[in-house]
Design a protein around this motif. Sequence first.
Motif, mmCIF file in Angstrom:
data_model
loop_
_atom_site.group_PDB
_atom_site.id
_atom_site.type_symbol
_atom_site.label_atom_id
_atom_site.label_comp_id
_atom_site.label_asym_id
_atom_site.label_seq_id
_atom_site.Cartn_x
_atom_site.Cartn_y
_atom_site.Cartn_z
ATOM 1 N N HIS A 47 -4.608 1.634 1.842
ATOM 2 C CA HIS A 47 -4.680 1.721 3.264
ATOM 3 C C HIS A 47 -5.935 2.065 3.816
ATOM 4 C CE1 HIS A 47 -0.192 1.149 2.862
ATOM 5 N NE2 HIS A 47 -0.396 1.990 1.791
ATOM 6 N N SER A 84 -3.119 -2.409 3.812
ATOM 7 C CA SER A 84 -3.092 -2.414 5.252
ATOM 8 C C SER A 84 -4.201 -1.946 5.905
ATOM 9 C CB SER A 84 -1.701 -1.449 5.732
ATOM 10 O OG SER A 84 -2.205 -0.137 5.649
ATOM 11 N N ALA A 192 2.216 7.409 9.021
ATOM 12 C CA ALA A 192 3.365 6.657 9.244
ATOM 13 C C ALA A 192 3.244 4.876 9.922
ATOM 14 C CB ALA A 192 4.104 7.396 10.494
ATOM 15 N N VAL A 195 2.041 3.131 6.664
ATOM 16 C CA VAL A 195 3.035 2.906 5.517
ATOM 17 C C VAL A 195 4.281 2.239 6.034
ATOM 18 C CG1 VAL A 195 4.358 4.047 3.848
ATOM 19 C CG2 VAL A 195 2.015 4.784 4.132
ATOM 20 N N ARG A 196 4.759 2.721 7.406
ATOM 21 C CA ARG A 196 6.165 2.144 7.664
ATOM 22 C C ARG A 196 5.883 1.414 9.103
ATOM 23 N NH1 ARG A 196 7.004 7.607 7.619
ATOM 24 N NH2 ARG A 196 7.863 7.580 9.882
ATOM 25 N N THR A 198 5.989 -1.530 11.567
ATOM 26 C CA THR A 198 6.219 -2.901 11.661
ATOM 27 C C THR A 198 5.805 -3.746 12.947
ATOM 28 O OG1 THR A 198 8.295 -2.094 12.852
ATOM 29 C CG2 THR A 198 8.616 -2.456 10.527
ATOM 30 N N LEU A 248 9.365 5.417 14.710
ATOM 31 C CA LEU A 248 8.608 5.900 13.366
ATOM 32 C C LEU A 248 9.240 7.297 12.957
ATOM 33 C CD1 LEU A 248 5.405 3.986 13.196
ATOM 34 C CD2 LEU A 248 7.297 3.298 12.207
#
Length: 271
Positions: A47, A84, A192, A195-196, A198, A248
């Motif tokens: 990341h 990412s 956050a 990793v999460r 959208t 999130l």
Amino acid sequence: MAAVKASIFGAAGFIGRHLVEHLQREGWDVRGFGRGDDSWRGDDLGHVFYCAGLTADFRRRPFDAIVAHVSYAVELLSQARFDSFLYTSSTRVYAGANQATETARLSVDPNDPSDLYNLSKLTGEAACLAQPNPAVRIARLSNVFGHDPQSDNFLNAVLREAARDGRVVMRTGPGSAKDFIAVEAVCSALAAIAVRGTERLYNVAAGRNTTNAELAAALAAHGTPVTYAPGAPTTDFPVIDIARLRGLGVAAGRSVTEALPGLLEQMRSAL
């Protein structure tokens, strides 16, 4: 299970070094990169957090700002291998806008030297959004506060004057307002999003503005009187929408007025 890998560009900066420490505490496998470090080539970077950039120096070093905000980011986007990529931009791009949502249309003027910062950040954002990879994202950071005695940003200039002189003369009026967010909350938000996340673009802010009058009251409550320069203008900013960030589950963290006494003591110790 293997630790989550992170690569932080701009790791020596204020946000970068706090992010390194935060992710290490959370058990991530963290690697930091400074200016001119090309050892990332050929590696799987995991990341990527792109925190490289200039703030107060951009007027004096315009070409360096463009390299940091655009050229180096494009080099990584086109050549690096990652899970990412999170580009840190700024809510300053909302200056002059009627609203501060991630979908707002923005206005810049290349004839205005102060807009170079916004133009270079928006060009970096455009390069990210041109990538079809949905894991390439942008975080627009608000006014991030924490102990940063070398910084010349507004809040640190106020704290430095308070610590040095025992009083503050503000150059903008009592109704002037900004959104301030603690660096600890920023680090949690960036992790956050990486990793999460959208969405392709997130505002990272407190979601409320704090006026100069509120800052002055907090300083006065701890023995530092505040006055205003004659004719001090009022500069306001649209309230920043943080609905995507709330989605999130990221907390806004401590308020700047709550943090002010501790920040002032840290500044006094640093002088």
